[in-house]
Design a protein around this motif. Structure first.
Motif, PDB file in Angstrom:
ATOM      1  N   GLY A   9       0.838  -1.204   0.000  1.00 12.77           N
ATOM      2  CA  GLY A   9       0.000   0.000   0.000  1.00 12.77           C
ATOM      3  C   GLY A   9       0.868   1.247   0.000  1.00 12.77           C
ATOM      4  N   VAL A  10       0.245   2.379   0.284  1.00  8.88           N
ATOM      5  CA  VAL A  10       0.964   3.647   0.190  1.00  8.88           C
ATOM      6  C   VAL A  10       2.068   3.768   1.246  1.00  8.88           C
ATOM      7  N   ALA A  11       1.854   3.203   2.436  1.00 13.32           N
ATOM      8  CA  ALA A  11       2.890   3.294   3.476  1.00 13.32           C
ATOM      9  C   ALA A  11       4.123   2.498   3.046  1.00 13.32           C
ATOM     10  N   GLY A  12       3.890   1.299   2.512  1.00 14.90           N
ATOM     11  CA  GLY A  12       5.003   0.458   2.065  1.00 14.90           C
ATOM     12  C   GLY A  12       5.772   1.117   0.927  1.00 14.90           C
ATOM     13  N   LEU A  31       6.615  -6.646  -0.722  1.00 17.10           N
ATOM     14  CA  LEU A  31       5.758  -7.826  -0.745  1.00 17.10           C
ATOM     15  C   LEU A  31       4.291  -7.485  -0.502  1.00 17.10           C
ATOM     16  N   GLY A  32       3.402  -8.035  -1.264  1.00 18.53           N
ATOM     17  CA  GLY A  32       1.991  -7.752  -1.003  1.00 18.53           C
ATOM     18  C   GLY A  32       1.098  -8.883  -1.475  1.00 18.53           C
ATOM     19  N   ASP A  33      -0.052  -9.029  -0.813  1.00 11.60           N
ATOM     20  CA  ASP A  33      -0.945 -10.139  -1.192  1.00 11.60           C
ATOM     21  C   ASP A  33      -2.128  -9.666  -2.046  1.00 11.60           C
ATOM     22  N   ASP A  34      -2.220  -8.353  -2.310  1.00 15.53           N
ATOM     23  CA  ASP A  34      -3.313  -7.896  -3.177  1.00 15.53           C
ATOM     24  C   ASP A  34      -2.931  -8.204  -4.623  1.00 15.53           C
ATOM     25  N   PRO A  35      -3.758  -8.976  -5.345  1.00 12.62           N
ATOM     26  CA  PRO A  35      -3.369  -9.361  -6.703  1.00 12.62           C
ATOM     27  C   PRO A  35      -3.159  -8.161  -7.620  1.00 12.62           C
ATOM     28  N   SER A  40      -4.626   3.354  -5.881  1.00 15.98           N
ATOM     29  CA  SER A  40      -5.244   4.330  -4.986  1.00 15.98           C
ATOM     30  C   SER A  40      -6.505   3.731  -4.369  1.00 15.98           C
ATOM     31  N   ARG A  41      -6.446   3.504  -3.077  1.00 13.35           N
ATOM     32  CA  ARG A  41      -7.638   2.947  -2.426  1.00 13.35           C
ATOM     33  C   ARG A  41      -8.744   3.991  -2.265  1.00 13.35           C
ATOM     34  N   PRO A  42      -8.422   5.254  -1.889  1.00 13.34           N
ATOM     35  CA  PRO A  42      -9.510   6.249  -1.883  1.00 13.34           C
ATOM     36  C   PRO A  42     -10.159   6.384  -3.262  1.00 13.34           C
ATOM     37  N   LYS A  76       1.478 -13.701   0.524  1.00 13.52           N
ATOM     38  CA  LYS A  76       0.979 -13.316   1.849  1.00 13.52           C
ATOM     39  C   LYS A  76       2.027 -13.711   2.893  1.00 13.52           C
ATOM     40  N   VAL A  77       2.420 -12.767   3.688  1.00 14.95           N
ATOM     41  CA  VAL A  77       3.352 -13.094   4.774  1.00 14.95           C
ATOM     42  C   VAL A  77       2.544 -13.749   5.886  1.00 14.95           C
ATOM     43  N   THR A  78       2.930 -14.958   6.237  1.00 13.20           N
ATOM     44  CA  THR A  78       2.124 -15.706   7.207  1.00 13.20           C
ATOM     45  C   THR A  78       2.785 -15.749   8.582  1.00 13.20           C
ATOM     46  N   VAL A 104       0.761  -3.493   6.714  1.00 12.75           N
ATOM     47  CA  VAL A 104      -0.284  -4.373   6.184  1.00 12.75           C
ATOM     48  C   VAL A 104      -1.681  -3.763   6.265  1.00 12.75           C
ATOM     49  N   GLY A 105      -1.778  -2.509   6.708  1.00 13.99           N
ATOM     50  CA  GLY A 105      -3.057  -1.809   6.653  1.00 13.99           C
ATOM     51  C   GLY A 105      -4.100  -2.330   7.637  1.00 13.99           C
ATOM     52  N   ALA A 106      -5.353  -2.120   7.274  1.00 17.45           N
ATOM     53  CA  ALA A 106      -6.471  -2.497   8.137  1.00 17.45           C
ATOM     54  C   ALA A 106      -7.504  -3.223   7.286  1.00 17.45           C
ATOM     55  N   LYS A 107      -8.384  -3.983   7.935  1.00 20.46           N
ATOM     56  CA  LYS A 107      -9.431  -4.675   7.165  1.00 20.46           C
ATOM     57  C   LYS A 107     -10.807  -4.271   7.697  1.00 20.46           C
ATOM     58  N   ILE A 150     -17.234   7.770   6.015  1.00 21.04           N
ATOM     59  CA  ILE A 150     -17.116   8.119   4.598  1.00 21.04           C
ATOM     60  C   ILE A 150     -17.466   6.932   3.707  1.00 21.04           C
ATOM     61  N   THR A 151     -17.004   5.746   4.071  1.00 20.72           N
ATOM     62  CA  THR A 151     -17.181   4.592   3.166  1.00 20.72           C
ATOM     63  C   THR A 151     -18.655   4.257   2.953  1.00 20.72           C
ATOM     64  N   ALA A 152     -19.472   4.387   3.992  1.00 20.64           N
ATOM     65  CA  ALA A 152     -20.897   4.075   3.821  1.00 20.64           C
ATOM     66  C   ALA A 152     -21.501   4.984   2.751  1.00 20.64           C
ATOM     67  N   VAL A 270       6.883  -0.102  11.711  1.00 23.45           N
ATOM     68  CA  VAL A 270       5.473  -0.241  11.345  1.00 23.45           C
ATOM     69  C   VAL A 270       4.978   1.129  10.859  1.00 23.45           C
ATOM     70  N   ALA A 271       4.055   1.130   9.902  1.00 25.34           N
ATOM     71  CA  ALA A 271       3.530   2.404   9.393  1.00 25.34           C
ATOM     72  C   ALA A 271       2.161   2.196   8.765  1.00 25.34           C
ATOM     73  N   GLY A 272       1.384   3.271   8.712  1.00 25.51           N
ATOM     74  CA  GLY A 272       0.100   3.254   8.015  1.00 25.51           C
ATOM     75  C   GLY A 272      -1.050   2.817   8.912  1.00 25.51           C
ATOM     76  N   LEU A 290      -5.822   7.305   7.240  1.00 31.21           N
ATOM     77  CA  LEU A 290      -5.800   8.361   6.237  1.00 31.21           C
ATOM     78  C   LEU A 290      -4.593   8.177   5.336  1.00 31.21           C
ATOM     79  N   TRP A 291      -4.815   8.450   4.059  1.00 31.78           N
ATOM     80  CA  TRP A 291      -3.773   8.300   3.045  1.00 31.78           C
ATOM     81  C   TRP A 291      -2.525   9.133   3.394  1.00 31.78           C
ATOM     82  N   GLY A 292      -2.730  10.433   3.717  1.00 31.07           N
ATOM     83  CA  GLY A 292      -1.599  11.339   3.970  1.00 31.07           C
ATOM     84  C   GLY A 292      -0.714  10.840   5.113  1.00 31.07           C
TER      85      GLY A 292
HETATM   86  C1  LIG Z   1     -12.779   2.747  -0.117  1.00 28.93           C
HETATM   87  C2  LIG Z   1     -11.758   3.540   0.636  1.00 28.93           C
HETATM   88  C3  LIG Z   1     -11.916   4.913   0.748  1.00 28.93           C
HETATM   89  C4  LIG Z   1     -10.970   5.673   1.429  1.00 28.93           C
HETATM   90  N1  LIG Z   1     -11.129   7.032   1.501  1.00 28.93           N
HETATM   91  C5  LIG Z   1     -10.161   7.787   2.046  1.00 28.93           C
HETATM   92  C6  LIG Z   1     -10.231   9.213   2.010  1.00 28.93           C
HETATM   93  O1  LIG Z   1     -11.196   9.805   1.543  1.00 28.93           O
HETATM   94  N2  LIG Z   1      -9.206   9.913   2.533  1.00 28.93           N
HETATM   95  C7  LIG Z   1      -8.116   9.321   3.111  1.00 28.93           C
HETATM   96  O2  LIG Z   1      -7.198  10.011   3.556  1.00 28.93           O
HETATM   97  N3  LIG Z   1      -8.050   7.970   3.187  1.00 28.93           N
HETATM   98  C8  LIG Z   1      -9.036   7.198   2.666  1.00 28.93           C
HETATM   99  N4  LIG Z   1      -8.948   5.829   2.721  1.00 28.93           N
HETATM  100  C9  LIG Z   1      -7.925   5.232   3.563  1.00 28.93           C
HETATM  101  C10 LIG Z   1      -6.569   5.120   2.900  1.00 28.93           C
HETATM  102  O3  LIG Z   1      -6.708   4.494   1.662  1.00 28.93           O
HETATM  103  C11 LIG Z   1      -5.684   4.329   3.847  1.00 28.93           C
HETATM  104  O4  LIG Z   1      -5.474   5.100   5.012  1.00 28.93           O
HETATM  105  C12 LIG Z   1      -4.340   3.984   3.234  1.00 28.93           C
HETATM  106  O5  LIG Z   1      -4.514   3.245   2.055  1.00 28.93           O
HETATM  107  C13 LIG Z   1      -3.515   3.176   4.227  1.00 28.93           C
HETATM  108  O6  LIG Z   1      -2.340   2.758   3.624  1.00 28.93           O
HETATM  109  P1  LIG Z   1      -1.530   1.489   4.169  1.00 28.93           P
HETATM  110  O7  LIG Z   1      -0.354   1.377   3.253  1.00 28.93           O
HETATM  111  O8  LIG Z   1      -1.309   1.610   5.619  1.00 28.93           O
HETATM  112  O9  LIG Z   1      -2.501   0.248   4.000  1.00 28.93           O
HETATM  113  P2  LIG Z   1      -3.219  -0.364   2.734  1.00 28.93           P
HETATM  114  O10 LIG Z   1      -3.440   0.631   1.660  1.00 28.93           O
HETATM  115  O11 LIG Z   1      -4.388  -1.077   3.298  1.00 28.93           O
HETATM  116  O12 LIG Z   1      -2.159  -1.429   2.194  1.00 28.93           O
HETATM  117  C14 LIG Z   1      -1.807  -2.571   2.927  1.00 28.93           C
HETATM  118  C15 LIG Z   1      -1.485  -3.674   1.945  1.00 28.93           C
HETATM  119  O13 LIG Z   1      -0.954  -4.789   2.665  1.00 28.93           O
HETATM  120  C16 LIG Z   1      -1.496  -5.991   2.124  1.00 28.93           C
HETATM  121  N5  LIG Z   1      -1.383  -7.056   3.127  1.00 28.93           N
HETATM  122  C17 LIG Z   1      -2.148  -7.230   4.229  1.00 28.93           C
HETATM  123  N6  LIG Z   1      -1.719  -8.303   4.928  1.00 28.93           N
HETATM  124  C18 LIG Z   1      -0.678  -8.809   4.247  1.00 28.93           C
HETATM  125  C19 LIG Z   1       0.165  -9.925   4.457  1.00 28.93           C
HETATM  126  N7  LIG Z   1       0.048 -10.705   5.530  1.00 28.93           N
HETATM  127  N8  LIG Z   1       1.129 -10.198   3.526  1.00 28.93           N
HETATM  128  C20 LIG Z   1       1.275  -9.405   2.433  1.00 28.93           C
HETATM  129  N9  LIG Z   1       0.514  -8.331   2.195  1.00 28.93           N
HETATM  130  C21 LIG Z   1      -0.454  -8.028   3.096  1.00 28.93           C
HETATM  131  C22 LIG Z   1      -2.920  -5.612   1.777  1.00 28.93           C
HETATM  132  O14 LIG Z   1      -3.474  -6.490   0.827  1.00 28.93           O
HETATM  133  C23 LIG Z   1      -2.707  -4.203   1.206  1.00 28.93           C
HETATM  134  O15 LIG Z   1      -2.421  -4.254  -0.169  1.00 28.93           O
HETATM  135  C24 LIG Z   1      -9.872   5.035   2.036  1.00 28.93           C
HETATM  136  C25 LIG Z   1      -9.713   3.651   1.923  1.00 28.93           C
HETATM  137  C26 LIG Z   1     -10.648   2.899   1.225  1.00 28.93           C
HETATM  138  C27 LIG Z   1     -10.457   1.414   1.094  1.00 28.93           C
END
Ligand SMILES: Cc1cc2nc3c(=O)[nH]c(=O)nc-3n(C[C@H](O)[C@H](O)[C@H](O)COP(=O)(O)OP(=O)(O)OC[C@H]3O[C@@H](n4cnc5c(N)ncnc54)[C@H](O)[C@@H]3O)c2cc1C
Length: 437
Positions: A9-12, A31-35, A40-42, A76-78, A104-107, A150-152, A270-272, A290-292
């Motif tokens: 994701g963006v943090a990585g 490394l990432g498990d998203d195909p 851009s997730r937003p 996927k890192v297990t 690895v973000g949030a779910k 926001i997502t709803a 750790v980040a993101g 948040l993306w920023g």
């Molecule tokens: C629909 C949507 C709308 C959003 N709207 C906004 C907005 O308006 N404004 C804003 O600021 N932010 C918004 N966000 C949030 C923003 O996208 C996130 O804060 C940002 O993407 C977080 O980045 P990250 O790198 O921490 O995590 P992510 O972008 O979640 O990336 C983490 C990655 O790690 C992968 N991963 C997870 N576990 C493993 C594993 N075990 N092994 C390998 N890979 C793994 C995941 O598949 C994913 O690709 C939105 C997000 C979504 C989904």
């Protein structure tokens, strides 16, 4: 030196960029498990409404990837074996690291009612979810959306724009009650209703009803039933802490990090969205979704991993978003308490927004353009700018820099004060002083 970045994701990605800026030869494994890799997730919200095509979600050119000179592994890192400085990928191969980043973000929180696994029940977490929603919308006539934040609304608007009739269920009496005030919620709800959305307040979903293996409707706590062929939910998110927990890292609501983004294990960062980062200013550890901030944290983690000790300085959380078609900027702390429609944090949300200390509110505008300021002792603590965005940049600077607003504080607090004009004038003089010094 081998750097391993878990999470594409963006943090990585930001961590890879920071490492490469300091270390031209070290090996970077991303490394990432998203195909679909990095996108851009937003942007998924705009993909749902049709304002952005799939290509637009992938902003990086081939050249910019090549210049990073990294090895991308889809997997996927297990497991993380911190003692041996190794990760396990897909329960089989092992990769050693000198420095590791967990990004690895949030779910999305799962809907926990009978029938939640039926075909036609969807969330919006990643690209595959968005594709599924679009496919369902082609055949779906009626959707029910549950949840908040926001997502709803992104789900509501995405489905509406595809010609689906939408019912929006709220457990409480108004939308996003712990961030927006009554009037702001009312503006958003009114706009949704004008677009044809049927809002049901005090409506709690307790069961998803089935017909031939697919969602056919929902049952509510008060006994009512509503028909639908799509059920979309956004009830908050959970940082993905499992890997870190099993590795023995310190966890609270997220994976705990100091201001250098270092976890309790010194070579693991750790980040993101997964991180709960110490903020020396507020002396609290905070989760942002948040993306920023994810980008900033990733970049700072990367600098530290490559040996440049750099503290993460948390800026006032800032999000420019669109709520029911109305551009809305949320800065600093603006609300308080719990929202019945969300469990914990939501996407595009910050815990800081809801940590409101005693503050006085000044507001102006009652229709589309609205400005609400949260006024502290001699600084602004937060602001919500709806509609006209002229003041969102100045307010972000005034709030982030803790500008001393004592010269205008009394004026702002006068009944019917022209709050926008006062801020605009203050900004002109404050900015001039900043440049002069
Ligand atoms: C629909 C949507 C709308 C959003 N709207 C906004 C907005 O308006 N404004 C804003 O600021 N932010 C918004 N966000 C949030 C923003 O996208 C996130 O804060 C940002 O993407 C977080 O980045 P990250 O790198 O921490 O995590 P992510 O972008 O979640 O990336 C983490 C990655 O790690 C992968 N991963 C997870 N576990 C493993 C594993 N075990 N092994 C390998 N890979 C793994 C995941 O598949 C994913 O690709 C939105 C997000 C979504 C989904």
């Amino acid at each position: 030196m081998r750097y391993v970045i878990v999470g594409s994701g963006v943090a990585g990605l930001a961590a890879c960029e920071a490492i490469r800026s300091l270390d031209a030869t070290g090996e970077i494994i991303f490394l990432g498990d998203d195909p679909h890799g990095y996108y851009s997730r937003p942007g998924l919200a705009y993909y749902l409404t049709g304002e952005m095509d799939e290509k637009g979600l992938f902003p990086r050119s081939k050249n910019s990837w090549q210049s990073l000179n990294l090895r991308f592994i889809k997997g996927k890192v297990t497991r993380i074996n911190s003692g041996e400085h190794q990760i396990v990928v897909d329960n089989s191969s092992r990769i050693g690291y000198d420095r590791l980043l967990v990004a690895v973000g949030a779910k999305a929180n799962r809907l926990d009612v009978p029938g939640a696994d039926l075909e036609g029940v969807v969330k919006l977490d990643h690209m595959e979810d968005a594709r599924r929603i679009l496919k369902l919308a082609r055949r779906g006539k009626t959707a029910i959306v549950v949840g908040g934040g926001i997502t709803a609304l992104e789900l509501v608007e995405g489905l509406l724009s595809r010609g689906v009739k939408v019912h929006y269920l709220l457990r409480g009496k108004r939308y996003w009650s712990n961030v927006l005030d009554k009037q702001e919620s009312a503006i958003i709800e009114h706009r949704l209703q004008e677009d044809g959305v049927k809002i049901h307040h005090h409506s709690e979903l307790i069961e998803v009803l089935e017909k031939r293996g697919r969602v056919h409707g929902v049952r509510l706590l008060d006994g009512r039933t509503l028909n639908c062929n799509i059920l979309a939910y956004a009830i908050g998110i959970q940082p993905r802490v499992e890997l870190a927990r099993e590795a023995g890292l310190a966890i609270d609501r997220g994976v705990l990090a100091n201001e250098y983004l270092q976890t309790s294990s010194p070579d693991i960062y750790v980040a993101g969205d997964v991180a709960q980062v110490y903020d020396p200013m507020s002396k609290r550890s905070i989760i942002d979704s948040l993306w920023g901030p994810a980008r900033e944290q990733g970049y700072t983690a990367g600098l530290n991993m490559a040996g440049k000790r750099t503290a993460y300085v948390k800026a006032a959380p800032f999000n420019v978003t669109r709520l029911a078609g109305l551009t809305t900027t949320i800065i600093g702390t603006v609300g308080r308490g719990q929202d019945q429609d969300l469990v914990g944090i939501a996407r595009g949300d910050s815990e800081t927004w809801r940590a409101l200390p005693d503050a006085i509110v000044a507001q102006t505008g009652f229709e589309v353009n609205r400005l609400r300021l949260l006024i502290g002792e001699n600084t602004l603590l937060g602001a919500i700018v709806m509609g006209d965005q002229k003041l969102s940049f100045p307010l972000e600077k005034i709030i982030s820099n803790h500008a001393d607003i004592s010269p205008i504080r009394d004026k702002l607090l006068q009944p019917d004060a022209p709050v926008g004009d006062i801020i605009a004038d203050f900004w002109t003089t404050w900015r001039a002083k900043q440049y002069a010094s």
